[in-house]
Design a protein around this motif. Sequence first.
Motif, mmCIF file in Angstrom:
data_model
loop_
_atom_site.group_PDB
_atom_site.id
_atom_site.type_symbol
_atom_site.label_atom_id
_atom_site.label_comp_id
_atom_site.label_asym_id
_atom_site.label_seq_id
_atom_site.Cartn_x
_atom_site.Cartn_y
_atom_site.Cartn_z
ATOM 1 N N UNK A 137 0.927 -1.035 -0.205
ATOM 2 C CA UNK A 137 0.125 -0.190 -0.049
ATOM 3 C C UNK A 137 0.057 1.044 -0.275
ATOM 4 N N UNK A 138 0.480 1.932 -0.913
ATOM 5 C CA UNK A 138 1.360 3.823 -0.721
ATOM 6 C C UNK A 138 1.075 4.572 0.233
ATOM 7 N N UNK A 139 2.407 4.608 0.638
ATOM 8 C CA UNK A 139 3.018 5.275 2.563
ATOM 9 C C UNK A 139 1.453 6.495 2.077
ATOM 10 N N UNK A 140 1.084 7.032 1.393
ATOM 11 C CA UNK A 140 0.410 8.164 1.246
ATOM 12 C C UNK A 140 -1.343 7.768 1.612
ATOM 13 N N UNK A 141 -1.202 6.710 1.318
ATOM 14 C CA UNK A 141 -2.890 6.201 1.848
ATOM 15 C C UNK A 141 -3.028 6.268 3.704
ATOM 16 N N UNK A 142 -4.084 6.965 3.922
ATOM 17 C CA UNK A 142 -4.381 7.209 5.398
ATOM 18 C C UNK A 142 -3.952 6.801 6.591
ATOM 19 N N UNK A 143 -4.500 6.127 7.396
ATOM 20 C CA UNK A 143 -4.114 4.851 8.494
ATOM 21 C C UNK A 143 -3.636 3.626 8.641
ATOM 22 N N UNK A 144 -3.724 3.254 9.676
ATOM 23 C CA UNK A 144 -3.166 2.047 9.665
ATOM 24 C C UNK A 144 -4.919 1.290 9.089
ATOM 25 N N UNK A 145 -5.222 1.877 9.862
ATOM 26 C CA UNK A 145 -6.978 1.252 9.249
ATOM 27 C C UNK A 145 -7.591 0.565 8.592
ATOM 28 N N UNK A 166 0.872 -3.185 -5.858
ATOM 29 C CA UNK A 166 0.965 -2.697 -5.173
ATOM 30 C C UNK A 166 -0.361 -1.194 -5.345
ATOM 31 N N UNK A 167 -0.547 -0.765 -4.008
ATOM 32 C CA UNK A 167 -1.982 -0.151 -4.701
ATOM 33 C C UNK A 167 -1.081 1.467 -4.194
ATOM 34 N N UNK A 168 -1.761 2.604 -6.052
ATOM 35 C CA UNK A 168 -1.063 3.447 -5.540
ATOM 36 C C UNK A 168 -1.494 4.755 -5.024
ATOM 37 N N UNK A 169 -1.777 6.050 -4.979
ATOM 38 C CA UNK A 169 -2.441 6.951 -4.048
ATOM 39 C C UNK A 169 -3.584 6.705 -4.924
ATOM 40 N N UNK A 170 -4.660 6.359 -6.039
ATOM 41 C CA UNK A 170 -5.190 7.161 -5.887
ATOM 42 C C UNK A 170 -6.099 6.191 -5.887
ATOM 43 N N UNK A 171 -5.795 5.144 -5.621
ATOM 44 C CA UNK A 171 -7.007 3.778 -4.981
ATOM 45 C C UNK A 171 -6.820 4.105 -4.209
ATOM 46 N N UNK A 172 -6.775 4.969 -3.247
ATOM 47 C CA UNK A 172 -7.612 4.824 -1.883
ATOM 48 C C UNK A 172 -8.783 5.424 -1.763
ATOM 49 N N UNK A 173 -9.762 5.173 -2.924
ATOM 50 C CA UNK A 173 -11.259 5.330 -2.887
ATOM 51 C C UNK A 173 -11.664 4.575 -3.415
#
Length: 486
Positions: A137-145, A166-173
């Motif tokens: 998971x990209x380090x820039x995505x959210x918190x641990x949960x 690996x999930x990129x930052x734009x995969x967050x939502x």
Amino acid sequence: MATQDILINWAPQETRVAIVENGAVQELHIERTLERGLVGNVYLGKVARVLPGMQSAFVDIGLERAAFLHVADLFGHPTTRGDAPLPPIERHVFEGQTLTVQVVKDAIGTKGARLSTQISIAGRMLVFLPHDDHIGISQKIGGPELREQLRTRMQALVGSEGGGFILRTNAEEASDTELGDDIAYLRKAWAAIRQRAQSKPPGTLLHQDLSLAERVLRDLTGDATQTIRIDSKLQYEALRAFGEAYTPGAVRKLDLYRGERPIFDLFGIEDEIVKALARRVDLKSGGYLIVDQTEALTTIDVNTGGFVGARNFEDTIFKTNLEAAGAVARQLRLRNLGGIIIADFIDMIREDHQQAVLAELRKQLARDRTRTTVSGFTQLGLVEMTRKRTRESLAHMLCEPCPTCQGRGQVKTARSVCYDILREILREARQFDPKEFRVIASAAVVEMLLDEEGGHIAGLSEFIGKPISLSAEATMNPEQYDIVLM
């Protein structure tokens, strides 16, 4: 939801893409053939030489120079633990061996490209690691949960077919459908690479990062997209073939533009490009923005200009700032401005006005596909924000610093240059003893030396005891001059 049209202007040397929403250009993307690097390309290489002393190998991938493979970039090679040395490269690689390799660094000067056998393929939201099996998971995505939730979702979507992602930052939502589509696309791309590797000779390009036109189908097309118009029949057919294989949902939106007028002229895109390179951006109300781009940050200044539509000055300021909030967000997308951005809205006394402008800015920025963070108003009344740098800004891609002012945006006045010349003649007269000093400068400077500064030239000539002649040179810029010792 805003309706969106995508226009593709294709030429052998350059592809340009404009994203238009409700009649207004929101994004511009440009890719030039000569500037496309090799990073990300996958080749079938043949080991030319193994160099045990350098723990590396030269690999022929069909380019002018052999590429470079270091022991640390071998797939399956254990990483260094503490002071333990890496197993020698000669145990894993031998001359004449065929390897599937990926370029991780372009050739620079006399050095060949750098390679890795640890293949990774980038998608819209994911990066596929076919030789791996973990979910990153990209380090820039959210918190641990949130990160753990995404990892659990991905593990269910990946299933038993294997491969790491690996999930990129734009995969967050991203939805499960979007992630699933990306997984299918990446696995299909890897299967095509493997198939070509089995049937092609060494030196073959097995996979190239997508062209801009292909990325339109993969990355830029969404539910809001109504049509994707392209003005090249050849590229239209190529995009249809690509879309049917990898992005079937986007194929039905493809449309071949057959008009006689250039597609960017017809839809006013050329004018928008000119405006996007200008410093001043006019607002419909009569207000305007001033956009200044520097190395460290971009500043956007909001001005009321000729706007007098509201009942009082406070309302005028508020309405100008509200309109400017949308214009600022659009300019960030249009110019692809990244890094630190400071917006200087017109000072507002009322707190509710400030919050309304901030809410409008955040609402408009929410449409941006590039991650943007707004910090709110500072004590000085400035809005600080950051926007992720994804590619060169429009100005950096299309322009270069002015050779006359060297990027300062201003040049010395003719009078300032005249005084520089007078000081330089005095300096030279103390060191040398010519028969005459001849000044060669731009026409404006020579005219001023002959007219308004004529008395100073005559006085200096009398003081140093030498004649001073003047010669105008049409090709010289306003700051250039030369003093010739005759």
